[in-house]
Scaffold this motif. Structure first.
Motif, PDB file in Angstrom:
ATOM      1  N   GLY A  47       2.723  -5.973  18.497  1.00 38.53           N
ATOM      2  CA  GLY A  47       2.527  -4.787  17.663  1.00 38.53           C
ATOM      3  C   GLY A  47       3.772  -4.427  16.873  1.00 38.53           C
ATOM      4  N   LEU A  48       4.931  -4.494  17.523  1.00 33.50           N
ATOM      5  CA  LEU A  48       6.184  -4.223  16.815  1.00 33.50           C
ATOM      6  C   LEU A  48       6.463  -5.268  15.743  1.00 33.50           C
ATOM      7  N   ALA A  49       6.100  -6.508  16.022  1.00 37.77           N
ATOM      8  CA  ALA A  49       6.275  -7.560  15.023  1.00 37.77           C
ATOM      9  C   ALA A  49       5.417  -7.281  13.794  1.00 37.77           C
ATOM     10  N   ILE A  50       4.198  -6.816  14.011  1.00 37.11           N
ATOM     11  CA  ILE A  50       3.316  -6.485  12.893  1.00 37.11           C
ATOM     12  C   ILE A  50       3.888  -5.326  12.089  1.00 37.11           C
ATOM     13  N   LEU A  51       4.396  -4.305  12.778  1.00 33.04           N
ATOM     14  CA  LEU A  51       4.979  -3.157  12.071  1.00 33.04           C
ATOM     15  C   LEU A  51       6.193  -3.566  11.242  1.00 33.04           C
ATOM     16  N   ASN A  52       7.074  -4.354  11.813  1.00 40.00           N
ATOM     17  CA  ASN A  52       8.274  -4.763  11.094  1.00 40.00           C
ATOM     18  C   ASN A  52       7.950  -5.670   9.913  1.00 40.00           C
ATOM     19  N   THR A  53       7.048  -6.590  10.107  1.00 42.04           N
ATOM     20  CA  THR A  53       6.643  -7.454   9.005  1.00 42.04           C
ATOM     21  C   THR A  53       5.912  -6.637   7.946  1.00 42.04           C
ATOM     22  N   GLY A  54       5.142  -5.651   8.389  1.00 45.71           N
ATOM     23  CA  GLY A  54       4.444  -4.765   7.456  1.00 45.71           C
ATOM     24  C   GLY A  54       5.400  -4.005   6.552  1.00 45.71           C
ATOM     25  N   VAL A  55       6.546  -3.599   7.093  1.00 50.35           N
ATOM     26  CA  VAL A  55       7.555  -2.930   6.262  1.00 50.35           C
ATOM     27  C   VAL A  55       8.023  -3.877   5.165  1.00 50.35           C
ATOM     28  N   GLY A  56       8.294  -5.113   5.533  1.00 46.97           N
ATOM     29  CA  GLY A  56       8.708  -6.099   4.538  1.00 46.97           C
ATOM     30  C   GLY A  56       7.631  -6.364   3.503  1.00 46.97           C
ATOM     31  N   VAL A  57       6.389  -6.419   3.937  1.00 41.90           N
ATOM     32  CA  VAL A  57       5.271  -6.629   3.011  1.00 41.90           C
ATOM     33  C   VAL A  57       5.165  -5.449   2.053  1.00 41.90           C
ATOM     34  N   LEU A  58       5.334  -4.231   2.562  1.00 41.47           N
ATOM     35  CA  LEU A  58       5.290  -3.053   1.686  1.00 41.47           C
ATOM     36  C   LEU A  58       6.414  -3.073   0.656  1.00 41.47           C
ATOM     37  N   VAL A  59       7.592  -3.504   1.058  1.00 39.13           N
ATOM     38  CA  VAL A  59       8.700  -3.626   0.107  1.00 39.13           C
ATOM     39  C   VAL A  59       8.347  -4.647  -0.967  1.00 39.13           C
ATOM     40  N   HIS A  60       7.839  -5.788  -0.544  1.00 39.74           N
ATOM     41  CA  HIS A  60       7.453  -6.834  -1.498  1.00 39.74           C
ATOM     42  C   HIS A  60       6.392  -6.330  -2.467  1.00 39.74           C
ATOM     43  N   GLN A  61       5.356  -5.731  -1.939  1.00 39.71           N
ATOM     44  CA  GLN A  61       4.261  -5.250  -2.787  1.00 39.71           C
ATOM     45  C   GLN A  61       4.722  -4.138  -3.730  1.00 39.71           C
ATOM     46  N   SER A  62       5.627  -3.283  -3.270  1.00 37.48           N
ATOM     47  CA  SER A  62       6.146  -2.204  -4.122  1.00 37.48           C
ATOM     48  C   SER A  62       6.956  -2.764  -5.281  1.00 37.48           C
ATOM     49  N   VAL A  63       7.811  -3.735  -4.990  1.00 35.75           N
ATOM     50  CA  VAL A  63       8.597  -4.350  -6.057  1.00 35.75           C
ATOM     51  C   VAL A  63       7.676  -5.080  -7.024  1.00 35.75           C
ATOM     52  N   ARG A  64       6.702  -5.751  -6.490  1.00 31.34           N
ATOM     53  CA  ARG A  64       5.740  -6.472  -7.338  1.00 31.34           C
ATOM     54  C   ARG A  64       4.983  -5.511  -8.254  1.00 31.34           C
ATOM     55  N   TRP A  65       4.567  -4.378  -7.713  1.00 35.27           N
ATOM     56  CA  TRP A  65       3.865  -3.375  -8.510  1.00 35.27           C
ATOM     57  C   TRP A  65       4.780  -2.819  -9.599  1.00 35.27           C
ATOM     58  N   ALA A  66       6.029  -2.524  -9.246  1.00 34.32           N
ATOM     59  CA  ALA A  66       6.976  -1.970 -10.217  1.00 34.32           C
ATOM     60  C   ALA A  66       7.234  -2.956 -11.354  1.00 34.32           C
ATOM     61  N   VAL A  67       7.382  -4.222 -11.034  1.00 30.04           N
ATOM     62  CA  VAL A  67       7.609  -5.232 -12.074  1.00 30.04           C
ATOM     63  C   VAL A  67       6.400  -5.318 -12.992  1.00 30.04           C
ATOM     64  N   ARG A  68       5.218  -5.264 -12.436  1.00 29.26           N
ATOM     65  CA  ARG A  68       4.009  -5.297 -13.270  1.00 29.26           C
ATOM     66  C   ARG A  68       3.931  -4.093 -14.194  1.00 29.26           C
ATOM     67  N   GLU A  69       4.293  -2.925 -13.689  1.00 31.06           N
ATOM     68  CA  GLU A  69       4.262  -1.715 -14.512  1.00 31.06           C
ATOM     69  C   GLU A  69       5.262  -1.800 -15.661  1.00 31.06           C
ATOM     70  N   VAL A  70       6.425  -2.332 -15.387  1.00 28.53           N
ATOM     71  CA  VAL A  70       7.435  -2.479 -16.440  1.00 28.53           C
ATOM     72  C   VAL A  70       6.947  -3.465 -17.491  1.00 28.53           C
TER      73      VAL A  70
END
Length: 81
Positions: A48-71
């Motif tokens: 469960g902790l592994a999923i949470l920690n990896t999820g944080v990284g996935v959220l960072v990736h997806q956020s950066v990806r979204w921001a680049v698309r918006e720009v």
């Protein structure tokens, strides 16, 4: 080791399902293989902790990806000349 899971999420955030499943299975397996812990009920919590920690990284990736698309979508301002 926990920042490693966040890094895995950042690197493989495009394939977020695979990254989450891989960390949920891979982290407890690595703990058992390296002798840190035996096969016990606590591995569920580790997973469960592994999923949470990896999820944080996935959220960072997806956020950066979204921001680049918006720009890229925003119109470029025209110069007054």
């Amino acid at each position: 080791m926990i920042p490693t899971l966040i890094l895995i999420g950042v690197l493989f955030g495009r394939w977020w399902r695979t990254a989450l499943v891989g960390s949920a299975l891979g982290w407890p397996i690595m703990l058992v293989v390296t002798g840190v812990t035996g096969v016990e009920p606590g591995l569920v919590g580790a997973s469960g902790l592994a999923i949470l920690n990896t999820g944080v990284g996935v959220l960072v990736h997806q956020s950066v990806r979204w921001a680049v698309r918006e720009v890229r979508r925003s119109p470029t301002p025209r110069s007054g000349t």
